[in-house]
Each structure stands twice: as C-alpha cells, then as structure tokens.
Design an enzyme around this catalytic site. Structure first.
Site, mmCIF file in Angstrom:
data_model
loop_
_atom_site.group_PDB
_atom_site.id
_atom_site.type_symbol
_atom_site.label_atom_id
_atom_site.label_comp_id
_atom_site.label_asym_id
_atom_site.label_seq_id
_atom_site.Cartn_x
_atom_site.Cartn_y
_atom_site.Cartn_z
ATOM 1 N N LYS A 183 0.852 -1.190 0.000
ATOM 2 C CA LYS A 183 0.000 0.000 0.000
ATOM 3 C C LYS A 183 0.891 1.244 0.000
ATOM 4 C CE LYS A 183 -3.692 2.110 2.818
ATOM 5 N NZ LYS A 183 -4.517 1.953 4.039
ATOM 6 N N SER A 187 -9.480 1.817 3.337
ATOM 7 C CA SER A 187 -8.696 2.596 2.417
ATOM 8 C C SER A 187 -7.680 1.780 1.606
ATOM 9 C CB SER A 187 -7.942 3.677 3.189
ATOM 10 O OG SER A 187 -7.030 3.085 4.092
ATOM 11 N N SER A 231 -9.380 -0.534 7.497
ATOM 12 C CA SER A 231 -8.897 -0.411 6.114
ATOM 13 C C SER A 231 -8.277 -1.658 5.505
ATOM 14 C CB SER A 231 -7.899 0.727 6.010
ATOM 15 O OG SER A 231 -8.614 1.933 5.944
HETATM 16 N N1 GLN Z 1 -12.792 3.873 6.944
HETATM 17 C C1 GLN Z 1 -12.063 4.292 8.093
HETATM 18 C C2 GLN Z 1 -11.706 5.746 7.987
HETATM 19 O O1 GLN Z 1 -11.983 6.328 6.977
HETATM 20 C C3 GLN Z 1 -10.856 3.430 8.282
HETATM 21 C C4 GLN Z 1 -9.641 3.920 7.623
HETATM 22 C C5 GLN Z 1 -8.428 3.107 7.921
HETATM 23 O O2 GLN Z 1 -8.503 2.058 8.561
HETATM 24 N N2 GLN Z 1 -7.285 3.609 7.510
HETATM 25 O O3 GLN Z 1 -11.159 6.322 8.871
#
Ligand code: GLN
Length: 482
Positions: free
Chosen positions: A80, A155, A179
């Site tokens: 990532k 994400s 994420s």
């Molecule tokens: N969807 C969550 C957020 O937008 C999780 C994001 C993540 O785990 N980086 O904060």
C-alpha cells in the site's frame, strides 16, 4: 511463450520452485502480465517491472547455488502506498506527496526483503488512508474486480484488489479503523489487522498513531499466519512495537478438534443498518458452529452507538496533529506563490491545493475537537469512552475465546453512491473501528456469497496478542465455509 503459472499458497509455490529452476522469473512474469491486463482496475500506482525481474533472477540463482533460502523466497508482494520502501515513490495517494521518494525502509519492508520476498509495486489507496471506498485517492478510484461499477472498499482498496484479481501473492495494507478488513470483505479475500503494537509502525505514514497497524491481505489463512510470523515483533525504531514473544503461528494452525467459546454482540446482529441477508447468513453459520460443538452466545453490548463517533473524534484529532508536518516547507508539494504571499498564505495555499476534500475535512474536524473550548467536551469524553470500551471488551474476553461480527453492514456499494454523504460512509465502519479502538486483533475471512453475487466476510476478534487463536479459529471456520 509464458509458461503457465497459478498460485494457491506459498507452501505450494515453494514446492513448485523445487522443480522449476526459473520459477521466480516465471512467477514474476505471470504477475506482471496480470497487472498489465488489469490496469483498468487502477490497483497499482506504480509497478517495479525491471526491479522485480532482476530480483527474481537473483533469487533463482540463489536457489541454484544451494544457498539457504528465506521463508518468503520469491513471494511476490505489493505494498500500500503508505509503507516506506527506500528509493521508491511514497505518496499516500496524495498530491501533497506526489513527488516524494522514501529515504528509508519501513521495518516491515526490511523484514520482507530479509526473507527473500519480491516487491512488485505500490498500491493505490484512499488519500492518507482516510476512507472506506478508495474514492478519496488523488489518482482515481480503484475498481472492484467482480463488478467494476463498484468500490473495492478502502482505504487499502488497491491492496485488496491485488489479491482479489490475482495480481500478487500477498499485499500489505494499513488498518486504522478497518482499512484492511473492510476491503477484504468487499473483495472476498483474507484481511488481518493484528493487535496494536504487534507489527512495527516504523515507516508507515501516520494517520492516527494510537490506532494504526500494518495489516496483511492473503488468499488464505496459512499465508497470513506466515506473514505475521515474519513481520511481528519488537523494533528499536518503534517504542509501541510490543516486546511480547512472537509465536510460531504456522505451527499451531491446525486444531480442528478444539472447541471454542465465542461471543457475538446482540446489538450488532440486530442492527437495523445490517443487510438482512448478511445477518441471516451469519445466523446460519452460528448454528453450524454450534452443531460442530462450539459454544456461541449473544452478549449485550450497549456501547455500540458510541463506537463510530468516538473513533471519528479521536482519529481526526490525531490526524490533525500528524498531518501538520505537510506544510510545503520541508518536503512535498508547495503551491506556486506570488510576491504578495507571506508564510501564512504559503501554508494555506499549499495545504488547500495539496490535500483532497476528505483529508481537509478531517484536519478541520480534528483541530476543532482539540480546540480549547471543546477539548473536554469532545476529545476527553471520547477518550473516556475508549477506556470503557476497553474495559468491557476485556471483561467479555475473559469468558470467551473470540468475538464474531459482520465485517461490514452491506456488500460493496456503487462508485459514487455514498460520496456525497460522509456520515453515511462513516457509519458503515461500525463493526471494524471497534477493534482499533480497543487494540485487539481482527480478521475478515471470506466465508459468504450474497444473492447479488458479491462476496462478504465474517469478522473474528480475540484478546490482545492472541493471534494464535484468531488464526487457528479462522482456519477451522474456513473449513466450514457454506
Ligand atoms: N474507513 C475508516 C476511515 O476512513 C478506516 C480507515 C483506515 O482504517 N485507515 O477512517
């Protein structure tokens, strides 16, 4: 002509390498071809084509020479775009870091390379890992390979699609509030977020430092266990990386006769936002587990409605502080200036142009909840709720080996469907943010298929540092896949 290659597990790949002198080269060509023909999915921001080829050739030679080989020998891995790989671009899918080159390796990357892995490229994600759909990338959305009109989740969407579409053997993501697990659910793959502190965060771009963990995407539980074994453990560069010994996860995965005590939250399965079919499939699966001799019980969890607000207060507060370093001075993007600009307008222009809408929203929200007049009302209160969540969870996990829940309330939604409603997008994180708030490990395992044709997973969580039970139970459950 490219020799036929297919990947099922690292173990089988290593058996294949025993009888294929050029096996690593063949594998790399295979994945490069797949990445090329899946370009429309936008899962990779960059592919390290020549480097991966060269590394494969070196590894094939290493094997031929009879030298000892690493545990990840020739394993093709994608990262990532928030994980530092020295000498390679690192942008967090943001315009503000578009031209930035990493100056050191994340500890996780060092550990992969020490075990002979091949890093094939950099995966698209939501900007600074903020999002649940991968629509917040400055470099365009990632598409779900099963239905390209749908999101892959976020994400770490690119990393999930890398596994879903067969573009790498393993990929690493980061999980601050789901994420890794949420895109794993949407894409039908395995996604693990370890205990907070299990894997060093050194070299991971920070979003919310008391929540962030590097996570693993894989095709199966065994490969996930092997990766965790290699990545976990203390690190002198990260004082939050735990000193707890790392078990040999791979040696203890097969325990099909062990009977578990499992809890689920009544309020979670009865949540009106939960898709009826997802609820039904999980109920059926619970019955199946019971018929196998496991004990599954509903427990009350009245803090559920507070989870999402607490998460979004604390993570935005931490983000507002973490992201203050991107100011156009030290590195990254700087706005074009005129002679009328002063230092303040340089900051303003740089950050307004360099950050996307969602990142700006969170910096503003985080700055607000930390501001003098509101600190106690929001930030302190949210920290108190976090403490209560931790205490209740510890209590529950004294009586149970694991907690199960849906990973996400729905299957993958359409691109654009929720973009105008951030609150709705936030609410869908209800099941995943919990594990980050309390620091326990969580995994999404691809057990189910919806009548709409899309996959969805089951989330399993255990006590702090009990990834051993988490992985063994997940393996048992995968064998009961409906
Ligand atoms: N969807 C969550 C957020 O937008 C999780 C994001 C993540 O785990 N980086 O904060």
């Amino acid at each position: 002509m490219q020799e036929l290659f297919s990947f099922t597990s690292i173990k089988e790949y290593h058996t294949y390498l025993n009888s294929h002198q050029d096996g690593c080269k063949i594998a790399v060509e295979h994945f490069l071809n797949c990445i090329e023909s899946s370009k429309h999915l936008n899962a990779f921001l960059e592919v390290y084509t020549e480097e991966a080829r060269q590394r494969a050739a070196e590894l094939d030679n290493k094997r031929k020479s009879g030298a000892a080989i690493g545990k990840l020998h020739g394993v093709v891995i994608a990262l990532k775009d928030v994980i530092s790989y020295k000498g390679h671009h690192l942008s967090a899918s943001s315009k503000i870091l578009e031209d930035f080159t990493a100056i050191y390796n994340a500890t996780a990357v060092d550990r992969l390379l020490e075990e002979d892995a091949i890093i094939i490229g950099r995966n698209n994600c939501d900007e600074f890992a903020m999002g649940s759909s991968n629509e917040n990338s400055a470099f365009g959305p990632v598409r779900n390979a099963i239905d390209q009109s749908r999101v892959p989740g976020g994400s770490s969407g690119g990393s999930a699609v890398a596994i879903q579409a067969g573009l790498s053997m393993i990929s690493l993501g980061s999980d601050t509030g789901g994420s890794v697990r949420q895109p794993a659910d949407f894409c039908g793959v395995v996604g693990l977020k370890p205990t907070y502190g299990r894997i060093s965060r050194y070299g991971l771009i920070a979003y919310a430092s008391s929540f962030d963990q590097i996570g693993i995407f894989a095709h199966n539980v065994d490969d996930t266990a092997l990766l965790l074994e290699i990545l976990a453990g203390p690190d002198k560069y990260d004082s939050t990386a735990s000193e707890q010994p790392v078990p040999v996860y791979t040696a203890s995965l097969n325990n099909p006769d062990k009977k578990y005590r499992i809890a689920y939250f009544k309020q979670a399965l009865e949540n009106p936002a939960l898709d009826k079919e997802i609820a039904g499939s999980i109920q059926d699966f619970i019955e199946k587990l019971r018929s196998e001799g496991h004990i599954i019980e509903a427990v009350d969890f009245d803090l559920l409605p507070f989870i999402v607000p607490t998460y979004y207060i604390l993570t935005t507060a931490e983000a507002s502080s973490n992201l203050s370093r991107f100011d156009g001075v030290k590195y990254g993007y700087r706005a074009a200036l005129t002679k009328d600009d002063d230092l303040n307008s340089m900051y303003k222009k740089t950050r307004s142009q360099g950050f996307g809408k969602e990142v700006q929203r969170r910096i503003l929200l985080g700055t607000f909840v930390l501001s003098a007049g509101y600190y106690d009302a929001y930030f302190t209160k949210a920290q108190q709720v976090r403490r209560m969540l931790c205490d209740q969870t510890k209590q529950i996990l004294k009586s149970y080996d694991a907690i199960i829940s849906p990973t996400v309330p729905t299957t993958a939604f359409k691109i654009g469907e929720k973009s105008d409603d951030p609150i709705e997008m936030f609410l869908a994180d209800i099941y995943t943010v919990y594990a980050n708030l309390v620091g326990i490990p969580g995994i999404s395992i691809p057990l189910f298929k919806h009548s709409n044709g899309l996959p969805f997973g089951l989330q399993v969580m255990t006590s702090h540092f009990d990834e051993l039970s988490l992985l063994a139970l997940s393996k048992t459950m995968m064998q009961l896949k409906p």
